[in-house]
Scaffold this motif. Structure first.
Motif, PDB file in Angstrom:
ATOM      1  N   ALA A   1      16.161 101.269  64.804  1.00 45.95           N
ATOM      2  CA  ALA A   1      15.588 102.292  65.684  1.00 45.95           C
ATOM      3  C   ALA A   1      16.222 102.202  67.064  1.00 45.95           C
ATOM      4  O   ALA A   1      16.563 101.115  67.533  1.00 45.95           O
ATOM      5  N   GLU A   2      16.383 103.326  67.689  1.00 47.34           N
ATOM      6  CA  GLU A   2      16.888 103.378  69.074  1.00 47.34           C
ATOM      7  C   GLU A   2      15.747 102.984  69.999  1.00 47.34           C
ATOM      8  O   GLU A   2      14.631 103.464  69.853  1.00 47.34           O
ATOM      9  N   THR A   3      16.027 102.089  70.915  1.00 41.98           N
ATOM     10  CA  THR A   3      14.974 101.705  71.881  1.00 41.98           C
ATOM     11  C   THR A   3      15.425 101.926  73.290  1.00 41.98           C
ATOM     12  O   THR A   3      16.550 102.157  73.570  1.00 41.98           O
TER      13      THR A   3
ATOM     14  N   GLU B   1      12.825  97.397  65.634  1.00 41.51           N
ATOM     15  CA  GLU B   1      12.143  98.302  64.717  1.00 41.51           C
ATOM     16  C   GLU B   1      13.168  99.048  63.872  1.00 41.51           C
ATOM     17  O   GLU B   1      14.332  99.159  64.238  1.00 41.51           O
ATOM     18  N   LEU B   2      12.693  99.549  62.746  1.00 46.52           N
ATOM     19  CA  LEU B   2      13.542 100.316  61.844  1.00 46.52           C
ATOM     20  C   LEU B   2      13.088 101.764  61.827  1.00 46.52           C
ATOM     21  O   LEU B   2      11.892 102.053  61.861  1.00 46.52           O
ATOM     22  N   ARG B   3      14.047 102.652  61.751  1.00 44.91           N
ATOM     23  CA  ARG B   3      13.770 104.080  61.605  1.00 44.91           C
ATOM     24  C   ARG B   3      13.999 104.422  60.139  1.00 44.91           C
ATOM     25  O   ARG B   3      15.028 104.069  59.566  1.00 44.91           O
ATOM     26  N   ILE B   4      13.028 105.080  59.544  1.00 46.21           N
ATOM     27  CA  ILE B   4      13.116 105.464  58.134  1.00 46.21           C
ATOM     28  C   ILE B   4      13.050 106.975  58.030  1.00 46.21           C
ATOM     29  O   ILE B   4      12.248 107.613  58.717  1.00 46.21           O
TER      30      ILE B   4
ATOM     31  N   GLY C   1       9.619 107.840  60.025  1.00 50.95           N
ATOM     32  CA  GLY C   1       8.758 106.753  60.454  1.00 50.95           C
ATOM     33  C   GLY C   1       9.509 105.680  61.208  1.00 50.95           C
ATOM     34  O   GLY C   1      10.734 105.564  61.113  1.00 50.95           O
ATOM     35  N   ILE C   2       8.743 104.898  61.954  1.00 50.40           N
ATOM     36  CA  ILE C   2       9.244 103.733  62.672  1.00 50.40           C
ATOM     37  C   ILE C   2       8.401 102.554  62.214  1.00 50.40           C
ATOM     38  O   ILE C   2       7.170 102.599  62.309  1.00 50.40           O
ATOM     39  N   VAL C   3       9.062 101.508  61.701  1.00 50.54           N
ATOM     40  CA  VAL C   3       8.330 100.352  61.193  1.00 50.54           C
ATOM     41  C   VAL C   3       8.844  99.081  61.859  1.00 50.54           C
ATOM     42  O   VAL C   3      10.000  99.019  62.289  1.00 50.54           O
TER      43      VAL C   3
END
Length: 80
Positions: free
Chosen positions: A78-80, A4-7, A51-53
């Protein structure tokens, strides 16, 4: 495996140009309250500027960030 990407949008610096929501309307939209860009509700992480996409939207999100005239959209894994 896709991540995922963090925006993050620096909404204080947003000039309401609309490039991001024109290029990637799945993720970005205009806030009805102040006319600034925000993350669409389904991807929002609390704050309208966070956001997380899913990674499959990477091209869309990165294109929107690159075309932002104010350069205030930040994209990272994104950190998971």
């Amino acid at each position: 495996m896709s991540r995922e990407l963090r925006i993050q949008i620096d909404r204080d610096q947003c000039i309401s140009d609309g490039a991001c929501w024109d290029i990637c309307p799945e993720v970005f939209e205009m806030s009805p309250e102040d006319g600034k860009s925000q993350i669409a509700d389904r991807f929002r992480a609390g704050d309208p500027g966070l956001g997380i996409v899913p990674a499959e939207l990477r091209d869309c999100v990165e294109s929107a960030a690159a075309e932002c005239p104010a350069q205030i959209i930040y994209v990272e894994e994104a950190e998971t």
